[in-house]
Design a protein around this motif. Structure first.
Motif, PDB file in Angstrom:
ATOM      1  N   TRP A 313       0.827  -1.207   0.000  1.00  0.00           N
ATOM      2  CA  TRP A 313       0.000   0.000   0.000  1.00  0.00           C
ATOM      3  C   TRP A 313       0.859   1.254   0.000  1.00  0.00           C
ATOM      4  N   ARG A 316       1.870   1.893  -3.528  1.00  0.00           N
ATOM      5  CA  ARG A 316       0.762   2.451  -4.313  1.00  0.00           C
ATOM      6  C   ARG A 316       0.650   3.957  -4.103  1.00  0.00           C
ATOM      7  N   PHE A 317       0.825   4.400  -2.859  1.00  0.00           N
ATOM      8  CA  PHE A 317       0.794   5.836  -2.585  1.00  0.00           C
ATOM      9  C   PHE A 317       1.984   6.543  -3.223  1.00  0.00           C
ATOM     10  N   TYR A 453      -5.893  12.868   1.542  1.00  0.00           N
ATOM     11  CA  TYR A 453      -4.812  12.572   0.608  1.00  0.00           C
ATOM     12  C   TYR A 453      -3.857  13.757   0.475  1.00  0.00           C
ATOM     13  N   GLU A 482      -1.002  -0.454 -10.129  1.00  0.00           N
ATOM     14  CA  GLU A 482      -1.933   0.022  -9.115  1.00  0.00           C
ATOM     15  C   GLU A 482      -1.338   1.248  -8.439  1.00  0.00           C
ATOM     16  N   PHE A 484      -2.428   4.678  -6.070  1.00  0.00           N
ATOM     17  CA  PHE A 484      -3.472   5.339  -5.304  1.00  0.00           C
ATOM     18  C   PHE A 484      -3.251   6.839  -5.380  1.00  0.00           C
ATOM     19  N   SER A 485      -4.053   7.505  -6.193  1.00  0.00           N
ATOM     20  CA  SER A 485      -4.008   8.956  -6.338  1.00  0.00           C
ATOM     21  C   SER A 485      -5.342   9.394  -6.934  1.00  0.00           C
ATOM     22  N   CYS A 489      -7.239   6.142  -9.505  1.00  0.00           N
ATOM     23  CA  CYS A 489      -8.113   5.147  -8.891  1.00  0.00           C
ATOM     24  C   CYS A 489      -9.460   5.800  -8.580  1.00  0.00           C
ATOM     25  N   VAL A 491     -12.841   5.414  -5.650  1.00  0.00           N
ATOM     26  CA  VAL A 491     -13.359   4.777  -4.437  1.00  0.00           C
ATOM     27  C   VAL A 491     -14.844   5.115  -4.299  1.00  0.00           C
ATOM     28  N   CYS A 578     -12.624  -0.103  -4.298  1.00  0.00           N
ATOM     29  CA  CYS A 578     -11.523   0.681  -4.851  1.00  0.00           C
ATOM     30  C   CYS A 578     -11.119   0.069  -6.187  1.00  0.00           C
ATOM     31  N   PHE A 580      -8.512   0.344  -9.296  1.00  0.00           N
ATOM     32  CA  PHE A 580      -7.271   0.906  -9.825  1.00  0.00           C
ATOM     33  C   PHE A 580      -7.370   0.895 -11.343  1.00  0.00           C
ATOM     34  N   GLY A 611     -11.280  10.127  -6.103  1.00  0.00           N
ATOM     35  CA  GLY A 611     -10.618   9.719  -7.324  1.00  0.00           C
ATOM     36  C   GLY A 611     -11.378  10.057  -8.591  1.00  0.00           C
TER      37      GLY A 611
END
Length: 616
Positions: A313, A316-317, A453, A482, A484-485, A489, A491, A578, A580, A611
């Motif tokens: 994770w 991903r960030f 975020y 994948e 996460f931003s 992605c 959510v 979520c 991606f 997202g």
């Protein structure tokens, strides 16, 4: 099997009796408890003194010789460039090594050099003990090659009873889980790496640790005894805090120090510049497995599951704010790496078992329950500003271990037999008072995800810029991974199942017999699980994944059940979804992911949280 470990413990006893007669002030020993496997030495092969006793076969052990091939039923002819000498892990066939392990029962121990190394490192980190550490434990000047000998001898630590080395695995998932490389596409993509460990991870192991002072006629007995007591305190604190061997940041080698009867436990001094946070977890899972993956009645929850969860994770960030190469450098700074060059990270994880551990449900389809504590330590600017926000998102959007991308539910196999799939994870903070349990880490439904975020991004940017890393707006835009931003992605919260599939209330849950039962199969799926199992998404490598087939592929969708009532419909919980989206845009092979996104948006009572969105 030879009796080397018994002989070794008897040798410690003999030395202790000699010192009691000649100079009792020169010897200290105690029984430490190894609570998890210890990886000692630098190779999984039983061919170095650092991992086996002197009475065991040592020196190079050539597995490819015909005699050994016959003995161990090892007939495969490896390529000429296969490594047969010391390597950090074994990248070969796990079943080959498992077969060897059945025949060659090597008894393990912890080298004194490993104990000395962790104690010296621990003492050198503290300003109040650095000078004493050099004086008592020695020093080698790298410029002049001058060696200052130490004044304390560290003995090898042996289990109280002979313990054969156990086969263990590290299952690297980064390429498969984050970059979606198919199995076998790279030399180590999702292939287990085998290693030998002391301990099997299921039962604590008592080990005798001992040190002695070197006689010195120029100093008084009181001075020598004071120095010995100082180092013995370091031993207890360093081993309790860090453990012993390699991979200690992943929970390997965790140890408890001895304590006299009716005495308070020895509490290690906190790391300089580090803070620790404990969490209480409940995990209901279809099962996690190690070496013995075919034994479905013997699941394992391992510290490496937690580390892999948090590490993936975090990547991903980082991929949302740093170019791929720099994101992996930042990841190595946090969690460490062994390739291409070993680097020690600053985030450590420990897992503490609870009273309920791996218990199976009383009805089919079976699933398993683990309850315990998780400890995460890091510098304050890392733990508070970077790691904890990621943990809150991770526990809100998924679980841990096998099946983490799906909530616990009943899945019907091709033969129409029901099976438990997915997992259900709760993680709560634990205060300094061990009886006080805090709130769940799961984000409330009214959380401003964008603000969360941006706060994380600002703090992470300040930390990593000091290390020379360059933040960018939407880097890796062409990387199909994948990320996460806000741009990579989406959510959503959807209507969850009518009831929570795991019923812990009333007569269905008892601490005496640990019974846990499913509700009816029809009620275990919410709208998110229902959508991902539609024909156009189920077993679709570009959306739902196909982990159970020949060329395994990973799902691009993570779904997690949260126990929050739906705002408009009478339901106990909701499903957090979520998606991606990868990096190639709406055209091409990613069109199925964007179709899934539009389906999410058009679901009745869907709730957009974060997202990408297309029609709002």
């Amino acid at each position: 099997m030879n009796q080397a470990p018994k002989t070794a413990t008897l040798l410690v006893d003999l030395l202790a009796r000699q010192h009691e007669t000649r100079s009792p002030h020169l010897f200290r020993r105690g029984t430490f408890t190894l609570v998890w496997r210890a990886k000692v030495g630098s190779t999984p092969f039983p061919n170095l003194e650092t991992i086996i006793s002197a009475a065991e076969p040592c020196g190079r052990f050539d597995w490819r010789s015909q005699r050994n091939a016959d003995r161990f039923e090892y007939n495969r002819q490896p390529p000429e460039n296969e490594k047969t000498e010391a390597t950090p892990e074994y990248f070969g066939n796990l079943s080959d090594l498992a077969n060897r392990n059945r025949y060659l029962k090597l008894n393990g121990y912890i080298p004194g050099s490993a104990i000395r190394g962790i104690v010296r490192s621990w003492a050198l980190q503290r300003s109040d003990s650095r000078n004493d550490a050099i004086r008592l434990l020695g020093k080698q000047d790298s410029d002049s090659d001058k060696v200052t000998p130490g004044k304390i001898v560290f003995l090898d630590a042996w289990p109280q009873e002979p313990q054969p080395l156990s086969l263990d695995i590290v299952n690297p998932q980064q390429d498969f889980q984050v970059y979606h490389l198919p199995q076998g596409s790279t030399p180590q993509a999702c292939n287990p790496q085998a290693l030998y460990t002391l301990g099997n991870g299921s039962q604590p192991l008592k080990c005798m640790v001992a040190i002695r002072a070197i006689p010195d006629s120029t100093r008084s007995v009181e001075e020598i005894e004071h120095d010995l007591d100082t180092v013995w305190d370091w031993v207890k604190q360093a081993l309790s805090l860090h453990g012993v061997g390699s991979r200690t940041a992943s929970g390997y080698g965790a140890m408890n120090a001895p304590r006299p009867p009716q005495a308070k436990p020895v509490l290690p001094d906190p790391d300089p510049g580090y803070i620790r946070q404990r969490f209480v977890f409940d995990l209901y899972s279809q099962g996690c497995y190690g070496v013995d993956k075919d034994n479905r009645n013997n699941p394992e929850l391992r510290p490496s599951h937690w580390r892999g969860w948090l590490r993936s994770w975090t990547l991903r960030f980082l991929l949302g704010v740093l170019p791929k190469e720099q994101a992996e450098l930042a990841l190595a700074n946090l969690f460490g790496t062994i390739e291409p060059q070993a680097h020690k990270g600053c985030v450590r994880i420990k897992m503490h078992k609870g009273k309920i551990w791996g218990d199976r449900s009383d009805k089919s389809p079976y699933f398993y329950v683990w309850k315990g504590q998780l400890e995460v330590s890091a510098p304050p600017e890392v733990l508070t500003a970077i790691i904890l926000p990621i943990m809150r998102v991770a526990v809100t959007l998924g679980g841990v271990g096998h099946g983490w991308r799906r909530p616990l539910h009943i899945f019907y196999m091709d033969n129409n037999r029901p099976a438990a799939r997915g997992c259900c994870l709760t993680l709560k903070t634990r205060g300094s008072d061990s009886t006080k349990i805090g709130d769940e880490l799961t984000l409330p439904l009214n959380t401003d995800w964008s603000q969360l975020y941006e706060t994380w991004r600002t703090r992470a940017q300040a930390y990593f810029r000091n290390q020379g890393l360059r933040f960018e707006e939407n880097p890796n835009r062409a990387l199909d991974a994948e990320i996460f931003s806000p741009r990579r992605c989406a959510v959503y919260a959807l209507l969850g199942p009518l009831t929570n599939p795991v019923n812990e209330g009333g007569s269905n849950w008892s601490l005496d017999n640990n019974q846990v039962t499913f509700q009816s199969a029809e009620d275990t799926r919410g709208d998110g699980v229902w959508l991902i199992y539609q024909d156009r998404y189920k077993r679709n490598p570009d959306v739902g994944g196909d982990a159970g087939r020949g060329s395994a592929s990973c799902s691009w969708v993570s779904i997690r059940r949260v126990n929050v009532p739906h705002p408009t419909i009478e339901a106990d919980c909701q499903e957090m979804v979520c998606l991606f989206l990868g990096g190639q845009g709406e055209q091409g092979f990613q069109r199925d992911r964007y179709r899934f996104l539009r389906d999410l948006e058009e679901m009745e009572d869907s709730n957009y949280l974060f997202g990408v969105h297309t029609c709002r």
